[in-house]
Structures are given as structure tokens and as C-alpha cells.
Design a protein around this motif. Structure first.
Motif, mmCIF file in Angstrom:
data_model
loop_
_atom_site.group_PDB
_atom_site.id
_atom_site.type_symbol
_atom_site.label_atom_id
_atom_site.label_comp_id
_atom_site.label_asym_id
_atom_site.label_seq_id
_atom_site.Cartn_x
_atom_site.Cartn_y
_atom_site.Cartn_z
ATOM 1 N N VAL A 183 33.918 38.586 49.697
ATOM 2 C CA VAL A 183 33.064 37.400 49.723
ATOM 3 C C VAL A 183 33.424 36.439 50.854
ATOM 4 N N GLY A 184 34.317 36.841 51.765
ATOM 5 C CA GLY A 184 34.677 36.010 52.908
ATOM 6 C C GLY A 184 35.702 34.946 52.561
ATOM 7 N N TRP A 185 36.204 34.304 53.629
ATOM 8 C CA TRP A 185 37.214 33.256 53.400
ATOM 9 C C TRP A 185 36.947 32.011 54.262
ATOM 10 N N ASP A 186 35.710 31.845 54.668
ATOM 11 C CA ASP A 186 35.377 30.647 55.448
ATOM 12 C C ASP A 186 34.909 29.506 54.547
ATOM 13 N N GLY A 187 35.442 29.473 53.339
ATOM 14 C CA GLY A 187 35.152 28.408 52.382
ATOM 15 C C GLY A 187 35.856 28.714 51.068
ATOM 16 N N PRO A 188 35.930 27.753 50.137
ATOM 17 C CA PRO A 188 36.585 27.979 48.851
ATOM 18 C C PRO A 188 35.954 29.164 48.108
ATOM 19 N N ILE A 189 36.780 29.926 47.409
ATOM 20 C CA ILE A 189 36.253 31.132 46.771
ATOM 21 C C ILE A 189 35.473 30.839 45.495
ATOM 22 N N LEU A 190 35.841 29.810 44.723
ATOM 23 C CA LEU A 190 35.183 29.612 43.431
ATOM 24 C C LEU A 190 33.674 29.371 43.566
ATOM 25 N N PRO A 191 33.204 28.548 44.533
ATOM 26 C CA PRO A 191 31.750 28.441 44.701
ATOM 27 C C PRO A 191 31.106 29.782 45.047
ATOM 28 N N ARG A 192 31.800 30.622 45.770
ATOM 29 C CA ARG A 192 31.276 31.940 46.108
ATOM 30 C C ARG A 192 31.215 32.831 44.865
ATOM 31 N N VAL A 193 32.184 32.673 43.979
ATOM 32 C CA VAL A 193 32.161 33.412 42.722
ATOM 33 C C VAL A 193 30.970 32.969 41.878
ATOM 34 N N VAL A 194 30.747 31.669 41.819
ATOM 35 C CA VAL A 194 29.606 31.140 41.069
ATOM 36 C C VAL A 194 28.300 31.714 41.607
ATOM 37 N N GLU A 195 28.155 31.721 42.925
ATOM 38 C CA GLU A 195 26.941 32.255 43.548
ATOM 39 C C GLU A 195 26.772 33.742 43.234
#
Length: 265
Positions: A8-20
Motif C-alpha cells: 500500500v506504499g509508504w508515502d503517507g500514514p498506513i492506517l488511512p490506507r488500511v481504511v481505504e
């Protein structure tokens, strides 16, 4: 099928990416039903933050929300099998180990323990000054038992290894520890309690791990060998979300944990 990995990449916090990812994977436009999902996070704080973000996202879009089960990796194993008896807590385990070593054959004990606590004052109207020493021995055995179990082993496995390795000189000592382990288990059994680490090994050896829900691993770094082996039995229900770009795939194992050698430089 094995574990599915998603980068899911690392150019931002992971938890919002998990939510998405969860919204896209399990949302249907009117509701976000995660009741059939167990999300495994590195720590309890991450779990609380994830739940807050999920609630906020459902409210923002106007979705009916059914929350997932959220667990840490340390709590996960007991959701993969059905325990047969209540578990002994840590203090009860340590006291059972203490009782086992205290009731052992004194002549054998002296061969393997440099300083055996003195019980000469017990039963004579004076305080047994060596209770703490016995408890320390029990705690030491408890830690050794726990550490081996994390790798899917018990004391008998070490005995078996020692009999096959010509250079191994500690087989007799480990056989003594194995006898203490049998006594320890018997102590708990008389109390109708189960040792958590042993229960996991029993479930693993008898292939008792099964789930009726999806498991989403989030940003795993490392996990014990016994947890890996248990997850292997339900691998077709697991997705691992990895906080890295896809081109870094060789640096992560099948569970999404770090491959230490790949990060050495």
C-alpha cells in the motif's frame, strides 16, 4: 492458496490506507460490513486509532458500519482454535513451575541447580526465608518454557535433538527439565486449567486452527514461529497489508514481516 500480500506504499500514514482498502474491499455503497473480518495490528494503540478512523470514514460517506474484530498479533492465536479449558494466568503458571521444582527429587535437583534453596526452617515455626529463591527458579523455568513454545518447541524436543547430536552434552539436564514440565502440566490439570503456550502447540500439532472470518495483517514487523505455523493452517483467509511500495517486495516475507538480511545494508 497462500497468504495474499498487498503493498500500500509508504508515502503517507498506513492506517488511512488500511481504511481505504477495507472500504473498497468490503463496502457496497450503503454499508461497510466488517463483521466477518479480523484486523491484526502491531499494538493496541494502533487498533484504537484504526477503529476511530473507520467510524469517521463511515460517517463521512454515510455508510452503515459494522466494525471488525481488532486484535494484536499476541492475542491472535486464541482466535484460531478452540481452547478446551480456561487458561492459567501468569502467576498461576509460575507458582505451578515453582511447585514442580520444589517437589522434584532433591538429589537430581542438586545435580543441575548450583544453589538449591534451603527449606530447613520450614515447619519449625519460623519463616521460610527461601520462598523467594524457589519462586525465582520457577520463574526461570516458566520463561524457558515460554520462549521455547514461541518457536513451536517443548523440552522433549530438546531432548530428542540432544540424542541425535553427538556433540550435545546437556541431554540429561533437559530430560530432568522435561520431567519437571510433565509435573507442571499435571499441576495445572488438577486445577482444570490449561497452559496457553502448550495449548497453542497442541492446536498446531493436531491441525485444529480454522476460522470462519477473513484475517487482515497490518504492517507486521515480526512474529513468533508458532504464530506463523498456526497462520499457515488458515493461509487462504489471510491478506497482509504492507507499508511499502511493490518494488520492495523481496524485503518482506510471506506474512509481510521484514526479511532481516534484505535490510542489512
Amino acid at each position: 492458496m497462500g497468504i495474499t500480500r498487498k503493498f500500500v506504499g509508504w508515502d503517507g500514514p498506513i492506517l488511512p490506507r488500511v481504511v481505504e482498502w477495507l472500504r473498497v474491499e468490503y463496502g457496497d455503497g450503503s454499508r461497510l460490513d466488517l463483521s466477518g473480518v479480523c484486523v491484526v495490528v502491531p499494538g493496541a494503540r494502533a487498533g484504537r486509532c484504526l477503529l476511530e478512523l473507520l467510524v469517521a470514514e463511515a460517517e463521512r460517506i454515510g455508510l452503515a458500519f459494522l466494525p471488525p474484530r481488532i486484535r494484536t498479533v499476541g492475542d491472535l492465536p486464541e482466535f484460531l482454535y478452540q481452547p478446551r479449558q480456561p487458561f492459567a494466568d501468569r502467576l498461576t503458571q509460575q507458582l505451578a513451575w515453582t511447585r514442580a521444582i520444589r517437589d522434584s527429587d532433591p538429589s537430581r535437583l542438586r545435580r543441575f541447580v548450583a544453589q538449591v534453596p534451603d527449606d530447613s526452617s520450614a515447619g519449625h515455626g519460623t519463616v521460610d526465608v527461601d520462598v523467594d529463591d524457589w519462586l525465582r527458579l520457577g520463574q526461570m523455568l516458566w520463561r524457558q518454557h515460554r520462549d521455547l513454545a514461541a518457536d513451536g518447541l517443548n523440552f522433549q524436543h530438546v531432548v530428542d535433538f540432544g540424542r541425535q547430536a553427538a556433540t550435545f552434552q546437556e541431554t540429561e539436564r533437559w530430560q530432568f527439565l522435561r520431567d519437571l514440565q510433565l509435573t507442571y502440566w499435571a499441576q495445572l490439570d488438577r486445577c482444570h486449567l490449561w497452559d496457553r503456550q502448550t495449548a497453542r502447540l497442541h492446536a498446531l500439532e493436531n491441525r485444529e486452527c480454522h476460522v470462519d472470518f477473513d484475517i487482515v495483517l497490518v504492517a507486521m514487523v515480526d512474529m513468533s514461529q508458532v504464530v506463523r505455523q498456526m497462520l499457515d493452517q488458515v493461509a487462504d483467509r489471510i491478506v497482509s497489508l504492507i507499508a511499502a511500495p511493490a518494488e520492495w517486495e523481496p524485503r518482506f516475507d510471506e506474512f509481510g514481516c521484514l526479511v532481516p538480511a534484505a535490510w542489512a545494508d
